[in-house]
Write an enzyme that holds these catalytic residues in place. Structure first.
Site: not given
Ligand SMILES: NC(=O)c1ccc[n+]([C@@H]2O[C@H](COP(=O)([O-])OP(=O)(O)OC[C@H]3O[C@@H](n4cnc5c(N)ncnc54)[C@H](O)[C@@H]3O)[C@@H](O)[C@H]2O)c1
Length: 301
Positions: A123, A144, A156, A194
């Site tokens: 993000s 994104h 995005e 963002n």
């Molecule tokens: N949540 C949102 O609304 C949103 C929106 C757009 C983008 N994002 C981006 O998406 C990405 C993930 O966010 P999320 O909300 O899904 O997080 P989340 O915490 O729900 O999930 C992250 C997952 O990554 C896993 N993980 C951690 N280290 C790892 C590794 N080395 N190898 C494999 N898996 C690993 C964790 O076990 C977890 O299951 C981030 O970069 C975030 O900025 C999030």
């Protein structure tokens, strides 16, 4: 390099975003390798994809037979090196942490085929910085997706400093094939989504902090006055207040402009562990099974 060269896709991270990204690739008939360090995250993701597909079946957007076929497209892995074997594209959606992403991309560069495109769903972290730890910066790009991925149309797409135009064109085409609407932007802190959203949320929190209006008034004005589907304070709760704070810090550090400084109220709420919907308390209080919006006690007049 064309759309037909993408057949197998690895998704790294099976959390909120990873399960949605795996879902949309699987229902577009891609072979998906879903990778997470946590076996339980993988199991939860498969269950979540299944229940989200059930919702599509109810709305007659998918049949039971299609659901079974789509789920068969997904294989899970806890070992990254094993999971990325033979894939044409990796979409990384692991936890938002700079050191973690740099470590993952360094490893991906070593273990993936030299033609594999490496995309990140970050993000806020710089695509250029992530690409810099690889020997293929021209093949690294931001993809994104928005939450919830199966529902939200936007992708995005972020060009790193060295991203090859052919890679960008391919990711644009691929996003369209997934049924999404891509928009391409350049790699500056917060990208576009963002950079514009977070100052709006911060301004809503500052207005609350200064007593200009209450939680309900601020959200009502933005919903009815600007035709936003959700008010900024409810949206902040949905995104997670810790996430909002960390993105504002990226904007503040990245541009060095005080207009991005996170509000004291936001910092206090994060320090208090009131992170929004995921902790049950933010600007609103959330009770399992209830969809009613109840303003948190702290903000009741
Ligand atoms: N949540 C949102 O609304 C949103 C929106 C757009 C983008 N994002 C981006 O998406 C990405 C993930 O966010 P999320 O909300 O899904 O997080 P989340 O915490 O729900 O999930 C992250 C997952 O990554 C896993 N993980 C951690 N280290 C790892 C590794 N080395 N190898 C494999 N898996 C690993 C964790 O076990 C977890 O299951 C981030 O970069 C975030 O900025 C999030």
């Amino acid at each position: 390099m064309d759309l037909n060269s993408i057949k197998k896709v690895a998704v790294i991270g099976a959390g909120t975003m990873g399960n949605g990204i795996a879902h949309v690739f699987a229902q577009t008939n891609y072979q998906v390798h879903l990778i997470d360090i946590s076996e339980s995250a993988l199991q939860n993701a498969i269950a979540k994809i299944g229940s989200n597909m059930d919702r599509q079946i109810k709305r007659e957007l998918m049949t039971e037979a299609q659901k079974a076929d789509f789920l068969k497209n997904i294989t899970t892995f806890t070992d990254t090196a094993e999971g990325v074997q033979g894939v044409d594209l990796v979409v990384e959606a692991a936890t938002e942490n700079l050191d973690l992403k740099l470590k993952i991309f360094k490893q991906l560069d070593e273990v993936c085929d030299e033609n594999t495109i490496l995309a990140t769903n970050t993000s806020s972290i710089s695509i250029t910085q992530i690409a810099g730890v690889t020997n293929r910066p021209e093949m690294v790009i931001g993809m994104h997706f928005m939450n919830p991925v199966p529902v939200m149309k936007l992708v995005e797409i972020i060009n790193g400093y060295a991203t090859d135009q052919k890679v960008t064109d391919l990711i644009v085409e691929l996003s369209e094939k997934l049924g999404k609407v891509p928009s391409v932007v350049e790699d500056y802190p917060g990208f576009i989504a963002n950079r514009i959203l977070m100052p709006m949320i911060n301004e809503a929190i500052l207005s609350l902090q200064e007593g200009v209006a209450g939680v309900e008034e601020i959200d009502t004005i933005m919903k009815l006055g600007m035709a936003h589907p959700m008010g900024p304070l409810q949206l902040a709760d949905f995104i997670g207040l810790d996430t909002c704070l960390s993105i504002l810090n990226v904007l503040h550090d990245g541009y060095g402009n005080p207009k991005y400084a996170p509000s004291t109220l936001l910092k206090n709420m994060v320090n208090a562990g009131h992170l929004g919907a995921k902790t049950g308390k933010g600007f609103y209080t959330y009770t399992k099974g209830s969809k009613e919006l109840v303003v948190s006690d702290q903000f009741k007049k």
